[in-house]
Motif scaffolding. Structure first.
Motif, PDB file in Angstrom:
ATOM      1  N   GLU A  79      36.951  40.053  40.928  1.00 25.65           N
ATOM      2  CA  GLU A  79      35.809  39.891  41.529  1.00 25.65           C
ATOM      3  C   GLU A  79      36.064  40.548  42.945  1.00 25.65           C
ATOM      4  O   GLU A  79      35.130  40.357  43.592  1.00 25.65           O
ATOM      5  CB  GLU A  79      34.894  38.603  41.677  1.00 25.65           C
ATOM      6  N   THR A 127      28.016  34.442  35.050  1.00 25.04           N
ATOM      7  CA  THR A 127      28.368  35.318  36.088  1.00 25.04           C
ATOM      8  C   THR A 127      29.622  34.724  36.698  1.00 25.04           C
ATOM      9  O   THR A 127      29.414  33.514  37.380  1.00 25.04           O
ATOM     10  CB  THR A 127      27.208  35.665  37.022  1.00 25.04           C
ATOM     11  N   GLY A 129      32.291  33.673  39.331  1.00 25.46           N
ATOM     12  CA  GLY A 129      32.150  33.095  40.711  1.00 25.46           C
ATOM     13  C   GLY A 129      33.400  32.329  41.240  1.00 25.46           C
ATOM     14  O   GLY A 129      34.309  31.974  40.424  1.00 25.46           O
ATOM     15  N   GLN A 131      34.902  29.907  44.484  1.00 27.93           N
ATOM     16  CA  GLN A 131      34.622  28.843  45.777  1.00 27.93           C
ATOM     17  C   GLN A 131      35.936  28.289  46.160  1.00 27.93           C
ATOM     18  O   GLN A 131      36.790  28.155  45.326  1.00 27.93           O
ATOM     19  CB  GLN A 131      33.831  27.863  45.406  1.00 27.93           C
TER      20      GLN A 131
END
Length: 231
Positions: A79, A127, A129, A131
């Motif tokens: 990503e 989707t 992700g 963090q």
């Protein structure tokens, strides 16, 4: 009921560059009695030699949490995230519909120790992700991950909450469990007594059909644990 999962009884894997201990079945370690607990699927204690690590590999439909205990992780994923996680940092990677990543010891001279945690999501094909956050070392309970991401917490795609518990020497707190929920406690460092059942570093405890427990640090050193509130 409180059921202990002792560190000495966990699965083990050693590849030279990686020394890993598995609280639940993982890789070549298989134990039908320890396949996970509720949505909690993996807790691995990983020690990685300087400069070594996990080459690029893929995941899907899993919430993957890394918590760095010593050293730092060099992370890179499909990503576009290229990050370094120092000691004390939490990372939550939502694999969702599919993500590839690599994890290496960022140091060429110091060892890396971290916890790798997998939690199954409650919806599939999300989707992907990423963090990352340091929540500090405040005494007491600090909420790390929640389903909503409220109050600066990491947002996890499961009806689960992860908290960090730090107890000062010779102190205690009362912990409330919502009716119908399950709780897993993983002892990170120091000592912890849960209703007089004793945990040391690497030990775990499954809490079921309990509404209130007393968590005590009986030692003269600080205690650190992770607490998973699960469906």
């Amino acid at each position: 009921m409180i059921t202990l999962r002792l560190a000495s009884e966990r699965g083990k894997a050693n590849f030279g560059w990686l020394d890993s201990k598995h609280s639940f079945s993982f890789g070549s370690y298989y134990d039908p009695e320890h396949m996970g607990f509720s949505a909690l699927r993996v807790i691995n204690d990983d020690s990685v030699t300087p400069g070594a690590g996990f080459a690029t590999h893929g995941h899907r439909d899993m919430e993957i949490i890394s918590y760095v205990l010593e050293g730092s992780i060099a992370h890179k994923d499909s990503e576009g995230n290229v990050e370094v996680l120092p000691a004390g940092e939490f990372q939550l990677m939502s694999a969702g519909s599919g993500i590839s990543h690599s994890e290496y010891n960022a140091s060429k001279t110091e060892s890396l120790k971290f916890l790798q945690i997998w939690i199954q999501p409650n919806t599939l094909g999300n989707t992907p992700g990423y963090q990352q956050k340091n929540f500090g070392q405040a005494v007491g309970l600090t909420t790390i991950a929640t389903p909503t991401g409220d109050k600066g917490t990491l947002q996890i795609k499961q009806n689960a909450t992860l908290s960090q518990l730090i107890l000062a020497p010779n102190s205690e707190i009362t912990y409330q469990v919502t009716v119908g929920r399950k709780v897993y406690v993983h002892q990170v460092a120091g000592q912890l007594s849960i209703d007089e059942q004793n945990l040391s570093a690497g030990d775990g405890a499954k809490l079921t059909d309990i509404t209130t427990v007393t968590l005590v640090n009986p030692a003269d050193t600080q205690s650190t644990a992770l607490i998973f509130d699960l469906p």
